[in-house]
Design an enzyme around this catalytic site. Sequence first.
Site, PDB file in Angstrom:
ATOM      1  N   TYR A  60      35.639  39.046  33.962  1.00 23.65           N
ATOM      2  CA  TYR A  60      35.962  39.067  32.530  1.00 23.65           C
ATOM      3  C   TYR A  60      35.968  40.503  32.045  1.00 23.65           C
ATOM      4  O   TYR A  60      35.013  41.245  32.302  1.00 23.65           O
ATOM      5  CB  TYR A  60      34.944  38.250  31.724  1.00 23.65           C
ATOM      6  CG  TYR A  60      35.617  37.066  31.081  1.00 23.65           C
ATOM      7  CD1 TYR A  60      36.582  37.259  30.106  1.00 23.65           C
ATOM      8  CD2 TYR A  60      35.324  35.767  31.481  1.00 23.65           C
ATOM      9  CE1 TYR A  60      37.241  36.185  29.543  1.00 23.65           C
ATOM     10  CE2 TYR A  60      35.974  34.682  30.922  1.00 23.65           C
ATOM     11  CZ  TYR A  60      36.944  34.902  29.949  1.00 23.65           C
ATOM     12  OH  TYR A  60      37.610  33.847  29.400  1.00 23.65           O
ATOM     13  N   GLU A  62      37.413  41.524  28.660  1.00 26.19           N
ATOM     14  CA  GLU A  62      38.022  41.604  27.316  1.00 26.19           C
ATOM     15  C   GLU A  62      37.862  43.012  26.769  1.00 26.19           C
ATOM     16  O   GLU A  62      36.774  43.606  26.862  1.00 26.19           O
ATOM     17  CB  GLU A  62      37.347  40.610  26.376  1.00 26.19           C
ATOM     18  CG  GLU A  62      37.843  39.193  26.573  1.00 26.19           C
ATOM     19  CD  GLU A  62      37.162  38.226  25.621  1.00 26.19           C
ATOM     20  OE1 GLU A  62      36.228  38.631  24.917  1.00 26.19           O
ATOM     21  OE2 GLU A  62      37.578  37.055  25.601  1.00 26.19           O
ATOM     22  N   ASP A 206      63.745  44.148  24.898  1.00 25.78           N
ATOM     23  CA  ASP A 206      63.162  43.218  25.862  1.00 25.78           C
ATOM     24  C   ASP A 206      63.863  43.497  27.191  1.00 25.78           C
ATOM     25  O   ASP A 206      64.971  43.026  27.436  1.00 25.78           O
ATOM     26  CB  ASP A 206      63.381  41.774  25.411  1.00 25.78           C
ATOM     27  CG  ASP A 206      62.769  40.784  26.391  1.00 25.78           C
ATOM     28  OD1 ASP A 206      62.442  41.189  27.521  1.00 25.78           O
ATOM     29  OD2 ASP A 206      62.638  39.593  26.032  1.00 25.78           O
ATOM     30  N   THR A 232      58.835  41.899  31.912  1.00 18.77           N
ATOM     31  CA  THR A 232      58.082  41.156  32.916  1.00 18.77           C
ATOM     32  C   THR A 232      57.925  42.045  34.141  1.00 18.77           C
ATOM     33  O   THR A 232      58.710  42.975  34.342  1.00 18.77           O
ATOM     34  CB  THR A 232      58.811  39.855  33.331  1.00 18.77           C
ATOM     35  OG1 THR A 232      60.138  40.205  33.738  1.00 18.77           O
ATOM     36  CG2 THR A 232      58.885  38.858  32.198  1.00 18.77           C
ATOM     37  N   LYS A 235      60.322  40.373  38.091  1.00 15.50           N
ATOM     38  CA  LYS A 235      61.744  40.177  38.392  1.00 15.50           C
ATOM     39  C   LYS A 235      62.183  41.303  39.350  1.00 15.50           C
ATOM     40  O   LYS A 235      61.591  41.425  40.404  1.00 15.50           O
ATOM     41  CB  LYS A 235      62.538  40.120  37.085  1.00 15.50           C
ATOM     42  CG  LYS A 235      62.112  38.906  36.226  1.00 15.50           C
ATOM     43  CD  LYS A 235      62.999  38.715  35.026  1.00 15.50           C
ATOM     44  CE  LYS A 235      62.715  37.415  34.300  1.00 15.50           C
ATOM     45  NZ  LYS A 235      61.683  37.502  33.272  1.00 15.50           N
ATOM     46  N   ARG A 241      53.605  37.939  38.838  1.00 15.11           N
ATOM     47  CA  ARG A 241      54.043  37.353  37.568  1.00 15.11           C
ATOM     48  C   ARG A 241      53.230  37.991  36.459  1.00 15.11           C
ATOM     49  O   ARG A 241      52.005  38.050  36.541  1.00 15.11           O
ATOM     50  CB  ARG A 241      53.770  35.849  37.521  1.00 15.11           C
ATOM     51  CG  ARG A 241      54.441  35.032  38.562  1.00 15.11           C
ATOM     52  CD  ARG A 241      54.534  33.594  38.120  1.00 15.11           C
ATOM     53  NE  ARG A 241      55.536  33.475  37.108  1.00 15.11           N
ATOM     54  CZ  ARG A 241      56.853  33.545  37.361  1.00 15.11           C
ATOM     55  NH1 ARG A 241      57.294  33.703  38.583  1.00 15.11           N
ATOM     56  NH2 ARG A 241      57.729  33.455  36.391  1.00 15.11           N
TER      57      ARG A 241
END
Length: 419
Positions: A60, A62, A206, A232, A235, A241
């Site tokens: 974790y 954060e 984008d 992303t 690709k 991912r």
Amino acid sequence: MNTPFWGPDFDSLASTDPEIADVVLGELDRLRGGIQLIASENLASPAVLAALGSTLSNKYAEGYPGRRYYGGCEQVDVAEEIAIARAKELFGAEHANVQPHSGASANLAAYAAFCAPGDVVLAMDLKQGGHLTHGSRVNFSGRWFSPVGYGVRQDTELIDYDRVRDLALEHRPRMIIAGATAYPRLIDFAAFRAIADEVGAILMVDAAHFIGLVAGRVIPSPVPFADIVTFTTHKVLRGPRGGMIVCRAEHAKAVDKAVFPFSQGGPLMHSVAAKAVALKEAATPEYRDYAAQVVANAAALAMGLAAEGMRVVSGGTDTHLALLDVRPLNVTGAEAEGRCDAVTITLNKNAIPFDPAPPAVASGIRIGTPSVTTQGMAEAEMAEVARLIGRAVREPDDAGEITASVRRLTAANPAYGRD
Ligand code: PLP
């Protein structure tokens, strides 16, 4: 390194959960046996997969490096700092946020950083190649904001920049989005910048689809023109991912807050580490060669499909993808997709500009070359793939023979070859 790697161990998966182990092996067989032409997919390297399958998944973290809400972040801090530094370097950006879980999450953060509910956002129409997050009514972007859509000219099938400007002047958007999910040509970022400046809008690019080609220096970069670039990492860029954002320094605080705590909780630190690996790979001369070959392959495949009787939308491609109108072969996009599927060639049906058919049927297909290029295929193989697609669409009864030809091609250029 003083500790041996403790990571992906297929035997333990096979003994703990044979059903899922079968799925994992089945997917590997599918990748090795067929031809993957989905424009948004690629084959991540073993190094990327090793980082993804590591114990960093447990942590974790954060917050941001040096400002976490949890202890024990000294190792993952290093991974995130490396990923940020590599993203800034590779894209010449002033700021990078490497935490978005996906492209859609990166886009949500971009809206959150710059827009209030109800604000007008001018983006490419879904029917003309835009993404769900560019204003679809079934998505937050269309539900919480007021989308206005632009498109392509009917005669050229290229973005209609005059219309973009007219719509911007009429609707005064808070944000303009350039970038699409099914647009095969270069985008004129300078034109979008000029329009955004004229109406005082934020310019978001984008770059999900083409950022890998920017990294490989084979198409122009949107970074000098945009306030914010989202993308992303899985690709053409060939990472895990995930999503990423680069932006101008003046927007750094707003963007970071929009990712965490506004729209996400703990970052996926295994994925952040894998993104760092992919960025390192993408900065190499080998990757530049790869990116150039991706574009050459897309052009060769589009030309080959034109020779098979399909119509190339916009007359060509400058990128990793092409759109083909399949109506000259008397089939729908859905039928073409199904017939290719039957011979283990995976591609997707796609609406073409001004498509009279509903989206579930569509008049076109979209092809992309990131995966086949990673496998080592080049123009000669693209010519062969085009012939196989043409035959599969025209002569579905020959599926057995065509599948055998696909096997020969993939055996010579295997995905995840056994070396
Ligand atoms: N933006 C564009 C242009 C895309 O094409 C995609 C996905 O294909 C996304 C955003 C969303 O990415 P993800 O599927 O990782 O949420």
